[in-house]
Design a protein around this motif. Structure first.
Motif, PDB file in Angstrom:
ATOM      1  N   ASP A  82       0.804  -1.220   0.000  1.00  0.00           N
ATOM      2  CA  ASP A  82       0.000   0.000   0.000  1.00  0.00           C
ATOM      3  C   ASP A  82       0.838   1.273   0.000  1.00  0.00           C
ATOM      4  OD1 ASP A  82      -2.352  -1.491   0.025  1.00  0.00           O
ATOM      5  OD2 ASP A  82      -2.453  -1.527   2.219  1.00  0.00           O
ATOM      6  N   ASP A  83       2.156   1.134  -0.034  1.00  0.00           N
ATOM      7  CA  ASP A  83       3.034   2.300   0.012  1.00  0.00           C
ATOM      8  C   ASP A  83       2.796   3.170  -1.232  1.00  0.00           C
ATOM      9  OD1 ASP A  83       5.442   3.995  -0.362  1.00  0.00           O
ATOM     10  OD2 ASP A  83       6.153   2.886   1.390  1.00  0.00           O
ATOM     11  N   PRO A  84       2.524   4.449  -1.042  1.00  0.00           N
ATOM     12  CA  PRO A  84       2.250   5.318  -2.204  1.00  0.00           C
ATOM     13  C   PRO A  84       3.461   5.511  -3.120  1.00  0.00           C
ATOM     14  CG  PRO A  84       2.389   6.603  -0.181  1.00  0.00           C
ATOM     15  CD  PRO A  84       2.438   5.160   0.219  1.00  0.00           C
ATOM     16  N   ASN A  85       4.656   5.207  -2.616  1.00  0.00           N
ATOM     17  CA  ASN A  85       5.864   5.352  -3.435  1.00  0.00           C
ATOM     18  C   ASN A  85       6.173   4.105  -4.263  1.00  0.00           C
ATOM     19  OD1 ASN A  85       6.676   8.021  -2.552  1.00  0.00           O
ATOM     20  ND2 ASN A  85       7.011   7.049  -0.565  1.00  0.00           N
ATOM     21  N   LEU A  86       5.439   3.036  -4.045  1.00  0.00           N
ATOM     22  CA  LEU A  86       5.665   1.797  -4.801  1.00  0.00           C
ATOM     23  C   LEU A  86       5.135   1.964  -6.217  1.00  0.00           C
ATOM     24  CD1 LEU A  86       6.539  -1.211  -4.836  1.00  0.00           C
ATOM     25  CD2 LEU A  86       4.202  -1.768  -4.140  1.00  0.00           C
ATOM     26  N   LYS A  87       6.023   1.851  -7.180  1.00  0.00           N
ATOM     27  CA  LYS A  87       5.642   2.005  -8.592  1.00  0.00           C
ATOM     28  C   LYS A  87       5.824   0.699  -9.372  1.00  0.00           C
ATOM     29  CE  LYS A  87       5.085   6.439  -8.018  1.00  0.00           C
ATOM     30  NZ  LYS A  87       4.138   6.662  -6.969  1.00  0.00           N
ATOM     31  N   GLY A  88       6.256  -0.351  -8.694  1.00  0.00           N
ATOM     32  CA  GLY A  88       6.524  -1.611  -9.381  1.00  0.00           C
ATOM     33  C   GLY A  88       5.786  -2.768  -8.750  1.00  0.00           C
ATOM     34  N   VAL A  89       6.440  -3.903  -8.710  1.00  0.00           N
ATOM     35  CA  VAL A  89       5.837  -5.126  -8.178  1.00  0.00           C
ATOM     36  C   VAL A  89       6.534  -5.554  -6.889  1.00  0.00           C
ATOM     37  CG1 VAL A  89       5.095  -5.953 -10.441  1.00  0.00           C
ATOM     38  CG2 VAL A  89       7.303  -6.657  -9.544  1.00  0.00           C
ATOM     39  N   VAL A  90       5.796  -6.324  -6.111  1.00  0.00           N
ATOM     40  CA  VAL A  90       6.325  -6.932  -4.892  1.00  0.00           C
ATOM     41  C   VAL A  90       6.316  -8.438  -5.122  1.00  0.00           C
ATOM     42  CG1 VAL A  90       5.973  -7.324  -2.422  1.00  0.00           C
ATOM     43  CG2 VAL A  90       5.485  -5.075  -3.419  1.00  0.00           C
ATOM     44  N   VAL A  91       7.459  -9.062  -4.920  1.00  0.00           N
ATOM     45  CA  VAL A  91       7.581 -10.514  -5.048  1.00  0.00           C
ATOM     46  C   VAL A  91       7.767 -11.083  -3.650  1.00  0.00           C
ATOM     47  CG1 VAL A  91       8.922 -12.423  -5.986  1.00  0.00           C
ATOM     48  CG2 VAL A  91       8.632 -10.337  -7.319  1.00  0.00           C
ATOM     49  N   ILE A  92       6.874 -11.977  -3.263  1.00  0.00           N
ATOM     50  CA  ILE A  92       7.004 -12.671  -1.978  1.00  0.00           C
ATOM     51  C   ILE A  92       7.506 -14.071  -2.288  1.00  0.00           C
ATOM     52  CG2 ILE A  92       5.852 -13.463   0.120  1.00  0.00           C
ATOM     53  CD1 ILE A  92       5.618 -10.474  -0.132  1.00  0.00           C
ATOM     54  N   ASP A  93       8.684 -14.388  -1.797  1.00  0.00           N
ATOM     55  CA  ASP A  93       9.256 -15.723  -1.979  1.00  0.00           C
ATOM     56  C   ASP A  93       8.860 -16.570  -0.780  1.00  0.00           C
ATOM     57  OD1 ASP A  93      10.717 -18.004  -2.371  1.00  0.00           O
ATOM     58  OD2 ASP A  93      12.667 -17.016  -2.431  1.00  0.00           O
ATOM     59  N   GLU A  94       7.962 -17.511  -1.008  1.00  0.00           N
ATOM     60  CA  GLU A  94       7.489 -18.407   0.045  1.00  0.00           C
ATOM     61  C   GLU A  94       8.136 -19.785  -0.083  1.00  0.00           C
ATOM     62  OE1 GLU A  94       3.192 -18.411  -0.029  1.00  0.00           O
ATOM     63  OE2 GLU A  94       3.111 -16.466   0.977  1.00  0.00           O
ATOM     64  N   ALA A  95       9.408 -19.813  -0.417  1.00  0.00           N
ATOM     65  CA  ALA A  95      10.114 -21.074  -0.629  1.00  0.00           C
ATOM     66  C   ALA A  95      10.052 -21.993   0.585  1.00  0.00           C
ATOM     67  CB  ALA A  95      11.573 -20.811  -1.002  1.00  0.00           C
ATOM     68  N   TYR A  96      10.009 -21.430   1.774  1.00  0.00           N
ATOM     69  CA  TYR A  96      10.033 -22.238   2.994  1.00  0.00           C
ATOM     70  C   TYR A  96       8.683 -22.286   3.698  1.00  0.00           C
ATOM     71  CZ  TYR A  96      15.029 -22.233   2.259  1.00  0.00           C
ATOM     72  OH  TYR A  96      16.272 -22.404   1.715  1.00  0.00           O
ATOM     73  N   ILE A  97       7.605 -21.980   2.995  1.00  0.00           N
ATOM     74  CA  ILE A  97       6.279 -21.935   3.606  1.00  0.00           C
ATOM     75  C   ILE A  97       5.874 -23.286   4.197  1.00  0.00           C
ATOM     76  CG2 ILE A  97       4.865 -22.463   1.582  1.00  0.00           C
ATOM     77  CD1 ILE A  97       4.138 -19.585   3.986  1.00  0.00           C
ATOM     78  N   ASP A  98       6.353 -24.379   3.615  1.00  0.00           N
ATOM     79  CA  ASP A  98       6.007 -25.711   4.126  1.00  0.00           C
ATOM     80  C   ASP A  98       6.717 -26.044   5.431  1.00  0.00           C
ATOM     81  OD1 ASP A  98       4.302 -26.265   1.982  1.00  0.00           O
ATOM     82  OD2 ASP A  98       5.973 -26.930   0.745  1.00  0.00           O
ATOM     83  N   PHE A  99       7.695 -25.229   5.803  1.00  0.00           N
ATOM     84  CA  PHE A  99       8.483 -25.512   7.004  1.00  0.00           C
ATOM     85  C   PHE A  99       8.157 -24.581   8.165  1.00  0.00           C
ATOM     86  CE2 PHE A  99      10.943 -26.712   3.250  1.00  0.00           C
ATOM     87  CZ  PHE A  99      11.071 -28.071   3.491  1.00  0.00           C
ATOM     88  N   THR A 100       7.188 -23.718   8.005  1.00  0.00           N
ATOM     89  CA  THR A 100       6.844 -22.789   9.071  1.00  0.00           C
ATOM     90  C   THR A 100       5.867 -23.423  10.047  1.00  0.00           C
ATOM     91  OG1 THR A 100       6.018 -20.583   9.580  1.00  0.00           O
ATOM     92  CG2 THR A 100       4.959 -21.716   7.772  1.00  0.00           C
ATOM     93  N   GLU A 101       5.927 -22.988  11.282  1.00  0.00           N
ATOM     94  CA  GLU A 101       4.987 -23.471  12.284  1.00  0.00           C
ATOM     95  C   GLU A 101       3.639 -22.769  12.133  1.00  0.00           C
ATOM     96  OE1 GLU A 101       6.695 -23.202  16.180  1.00  0.00           O
ATOM     97  OE2 GLU A 101       8.445 -24.388  15.620  1.00  0.00           O
ATOM     98  N   GLU A 102       3.616 -21.645  11.432  1.00  0.00           N
ATOM     99  CA  GLU A 102       2.412 -20.842  11.255  1.00  0.00           C
ATOM    100  C   GLU A 102       1.659 -21.266   9.994  1.00  0.00           C
ATOM    101  OE1 GLU A 102       3.718 -16.745  11.202  1.00  0.00           O
ATOM    102  OE2 GLU A 102       5.446 -17.316  12.383  1.00  0.00           O
ATOM    103  N   LYS A 103       1.382 -22.535   9.832  1.00  0.00           N
ATOM    104  CA  LYS A 103       0.808 -23.053   8.588  1.00  0.00           C
ATOM    105  C   LYS A 103      -0.502 -22.360   8.206  1.00  0.00           C
ATOM    106  CE  LYS A 103       3.233 -27.196   8.159  1.00  0.00           C
ATOM    107  NZ  LYS A 103       4.490 -26.764   7.659  1.00  0.00           N
TER     108      LYS A 103
END
Length: 88
Positions: free
Chosen positions: A37-58
């Motif tokens: 939501d940052d007003p200065n963001l003019k591009g894309v945000v990439v979220i790398d969830e490579a380790y999502i299967d290993f988190t305790e917060e499933k």
């Protein structure tokens, strides 16, 4: 990140890793939304969830469903981490 975006208005991509390695700690959804939501963001945000299967917060850890709300969001998961396919 907000400061960096305001100082570098030509930035076109922000990479975030959630969860991170080696702790498996996820970024807070509030922090991720602040970047999106940052007003200065003019591009894309990439979220790398490579380790999502290993988190305790499933439950609710992934932000993959957010791509429906944020057209400038890319969520990816490396197959080599989650499925052990690095050798393919």
């Amino acid at each position: 990140i907000s400061e960096a975006l305001s100082e570098n208005p030509s930035s076109k991509i922000v990479f975030l890793c959630s969860p991170g390695n080696p702790t498996g700690t996820c970024l807070s959804h509030t922090a991720i939304k602040a970047v999106l939501d940052d007003p200065n963001l003019k591009g894309v945000v990439v979220i790398d969830e490579a380790y999502i299967d290993f988190t305790e917060e499933k439950e609710g850890a992934s932000v993959a469903k957010w791509v429906e709300k944020y057209p400038n969001l890319i969520v990816m998961q490396t197959l080599s981490k989650s499925f052990g396919l690095a050798g393919i």
